[in-house]
Design a protein around this motif. Structure first.
Motif, short mmCIF file in Angstrom:
data_model
loop_
_atom_site.label_atom_id
_atom_site.label_comp_id
_atom_site.label_asym_id
_atom_site.label_seq_id
_atom_site.Cartn_x
_atom_site.Cartn_y
_atom_site.Cartn_z
N ILE A 53 27.51 0.41 -32.11
CA ILE A 53 26.56 0.75 -31.07
C ILE A 53 26.61 -0.33 -30.00
CG2 ILE A 53 25.03 2.05 -32.60
CD1 ILE A 53 23.16 -0.36 -32.62
N ASN A 54 26.22 0.06 -28.79
CA ASN A 54 26.18 -0.87 -27.67
C ASN A 54 24.76 -0.91 -27.14
OD1 ASN A 54 26.25 -1.62 -24.73
ND2 ASN A 54 28.42 -1.90 -25.15
N ILE A 55 24.20 -2.11 -27.06
CA ILE A 55 22.82 -2.31 -26.62
C ILE A 55 22.80 -3.04 -25.28
CG2 ILE A 55 20.60 -3.38 -27.16
CD1 ILE A 55 21.24 -1.12 -29.03
N ALA A 56 22.11 -2.46 -24.30
CA ALA A 56 21.88 -3.15 -23.04
C ALA A 56 20.67 -4.07 -23.20
CB ALA A 56 21.63 -2.15 -21.92
N THR A 57 20.79 -5.29 -22.72
CA THR A 57 19.70 -6.27 -22.82
C THR A 57 19.75 -7.19 -21.61
OG1 THR A 57 18.82 -8.14 -24.09
CG2 THR A 57 21.18 -7.75 -24.24
N PRO A 58 18.58 -7.60 -21.08
CA PRO A 58 18.58 -8.52 -19.96
C PRO A 58 18.87 -9.97 -20.36
CG PRO A 58 16.34 -8.01 -20.59
CD PRO A 58 17.23 -7.14 -21.44
N GLU A 110 13.11 -5.11 -17.17
CA GLU A 110 14.04 -4.74 -16.11
C GLU A 110 14.98 -5.90 -15.79
OE1 GLU A 110 14.41 -1.77 -14.86
OE2 GLU A 110 12.78 -1.00 -16.14
N GLN A 111 16.20 -5.54 -15.46
CA GLN A 111 17.20 -6.54 -15.09
C GLN A 111 17.62 -6.28 -13.66
OE1 GLN A 111 20.88 -5.97 -14.84
NE2 GLN A 111 21.05 -8.09 -14.18
N ALA A 112 17.70 -7.34 -12.86
CA ALA A 112 17.97 -7.17 -11.44
C ALA A 112 19.26 -6.41 -11.21
CB ALA A 112 18.05 -8.54 -10.76
N PHE A 156 26.42 -6.40 -27.07
CA PHE A 156 25.30 -6.64 -26.17
C PHE A 156 25.85 -6.80 -24.77
CE2 PHE A 156 23.99 -8.29 -30.31
CZ PHE A 156 22.84 -7.54 -30.51
N THR A 157 25.36 -5.96 -23.86
CA THR A 157 25.84 -5.99 -22.48
C THR A 157 24.65 -6.08 -21.53
OG1 THR A 157 25.97 -3.56 -22.57
CG2 THR A 157 28.01 -4.79 -22.90
N LEU A 158 24.85 -6.76 -20.42
CA LEU A 158 23.75 -7.07 -19.52
C LEU A 158 23.19 -5.82 -18.86
CD1 LEU A 158 22.14 -9.42 -18.31
CD2 LEU A 158 23.84 -9.49 -16.47
N GLY A 159 21.88 -5.69 -18.89
CA GLY A 159 21.20 -4.57 -18.25
C GLY A 159 19.75 -4.54 -18.65
N SER A 160 18.97 -3.66 -18.05
CA SER A 160 17.58 -3.50 -18.44
C SER A 160 17.52 -3.06 -19.89
CB SER A 160 16.90 -2.46 -17.54
OG SER A 160 16.91 -2.88 -16.19
N GLY A 161 16.59 -3.63 -20.64
CA GLY A 161 16.56 -3.30 -22.05
C GLY A 161 15.49 -4.06 -22.81
N PRO A 162 15.55 -3.99 -24.15
CA PRO A 162 16.66 -3.44 -24.92
C PRO A 162 16.68 -1.92 -24.87
CG PRO A 162 14.89 -4.09 -26.39
CD PRO A 162 14.48 -4.53 -25.01
N MET A 163 17.90 -1.38 -24.65
CA MET A 163 18.11 0.06 -24.62
C MET A 163 19.47 0.37 -25.23
SD MET A 163 16.67 1.10 -20.83
CE MET A 163 16.39 2.83 -21.25
N LEU A 164 19.59 1.58 -25.79
CA LEU A 164 20.86 2.02 -26.37
C LEU A 164 21.76 2.54 -25.26
CD1 LEU A 164 22.64 2.76 -28.86
CD2 LEU A 164 21.50 4.99 -28.82
N HIS A 165 22.89 1.88 -25.06
CA HIS A 165 23.85 2.34 -24.05
C HIS A 165 24.73 3.45 -24.61
CE1 HIS A 165 27.48 2.28 -21.47
NE2 HIS A 165 26.58 2.08 -20.51
N SER A 171 20.87 4.74 -20.14
CA SER A 171 20.63 4.20 -21.48
C SER A 171 19.31 4.76 -22.02
CB SER A 171 20.58 2.67 -21.43
OG SER A 171 21.85 2.14 -21.07
N VAL A 172 19.17 4.70 -23.34
CA VAL A 172 18.05 5.35 -24.03
C VAL A 172 17.13 4.29 -24.62
CG1 VAL A 172 17.42 6.93 -25.88
CG2 VAL A 172 19.50 7.34 -24.56
N GLY A 173 15.82 4.48 -24.48
CA GLY A 173 14.85 3.55 -25.03
C GLY A 173 14.89 3.48 -26.54
N LEU A 174 14.38 2.37 -27.10
CA LEU A 174 14.40 2.12 -28.54
C LEU A 174 12.97 2.08 -29.08
CD1 LEU A 174 17.05 -0.74 -28.58
CD2 LEU A 174 17.45 1.69 -29.00
N LEU A 175 12.86 2.28 -30.42
CA LEU A 175 11.58 2.20 -31.10
C LEU A 175 11.54 0.97 -31.99
CD1 LEU A 175 11.18 5.93 -32.26
CD2 LEU A 175 10.38 4.88 -30.13
#
Length: 220
Positions: free
Chosen positions: A27-32, A195-197, A76-85, A180-184
């Protein structure tokens, strides 16, 4: 944890259809905050196979981490998150992905293809990304490499090397950086998204930040 055991189907070729999927791969997770995610998963015993960095100043934009002896179980890849990419499924070989493309074309369903087929620089994988009817991003993935050698050293890609995303330097579609999709959390409650700029400035150039480091550079 518990999972029901089932009959191994690796050699049940008579049952295979589509891309001939073998297993859930990663899985790939977007995170700031990629460095924080990397440090936490390192403390849990995950290995590091590859990174995307600014090699000039050491800024970490993405990290591919593993427990099984492949390139990654989680990235883990840079982006608004944590969200499932995206979620990725392993297939036996690149020909299975091309066959899947032909099946999709024959069924006039090409609208579900988001990106690819192509060859990643990071991981060396041959890939195809689809969107399912709910909008989730699904990758079919093959031909990465073995990371079980204890002497394996992480491969570090420069964030300005266009081959990191696609080894043939094909452009990345704009939708790759959205959807990307939100997580629980463990109680089933939505995790707040930080949010990530959308842009940063590096060495006089404006750069868009996306799911695998920086996107297209636009000189000021």
């Amino acid at each position: 944890h518990h999972i029901d055991k089932v009959e191994p189907l690796v050699q049940r070729y008579d049952l295979r259809r589509g891309a001939s999927i073998n297993r859930l791969d990663h899985i790939n997770i977007a995170t700031p905050d990629v460095p924080a995610a990397y440090e936490h998963y390192s403390s849990l015993g995950f290995g590091l196979s590859e990174t995307i960095e600014d090699l000039a100043d050491g800024t970490l934009f993405a990290a591919w981490m593993f427990r099984k002896q492949t390139v990654h179980d989680i990235a883990f890849t840079l982006g608004s998150g944590p969200m499932l990419h995206h979620v990725a499924f392993s297939v036996p070989e690149s020909g299975d992905i091309l066959r899947l493309c032909d099946i999709i074309g024959a069924r006039d369903e090409a609208r579900w293809i988001e990106r690819g087929p192509g060859r990643h620089g990071v991981s060396n994988a041959f890939y195809l990304y689809l969107r399912d009817p709910d909008g989730h991003r699904i990758e079919t993935y093959t031909t990465d490499y073995f990371t079980g050698d204890p002497d394996h050293e992480p491969i570090r890609w420069d964030v300005h090397d266009e081959r990191r995303r696609d080894f043939w330097a094909n452009p990345v579609v704009p939708t790759w950086y959205s959807g990307s999709v939100g997580l629980l959390d463990l109680d089933g409650n939505p995790i707040a998204v930080v949010e990530q700029a959308a842009a940063e400035t590096t060495a006089g150039s404006k750069v868009t930040v996306g799911a695998d480091g920086l996107g297209t550079r636009v000189d000021d």
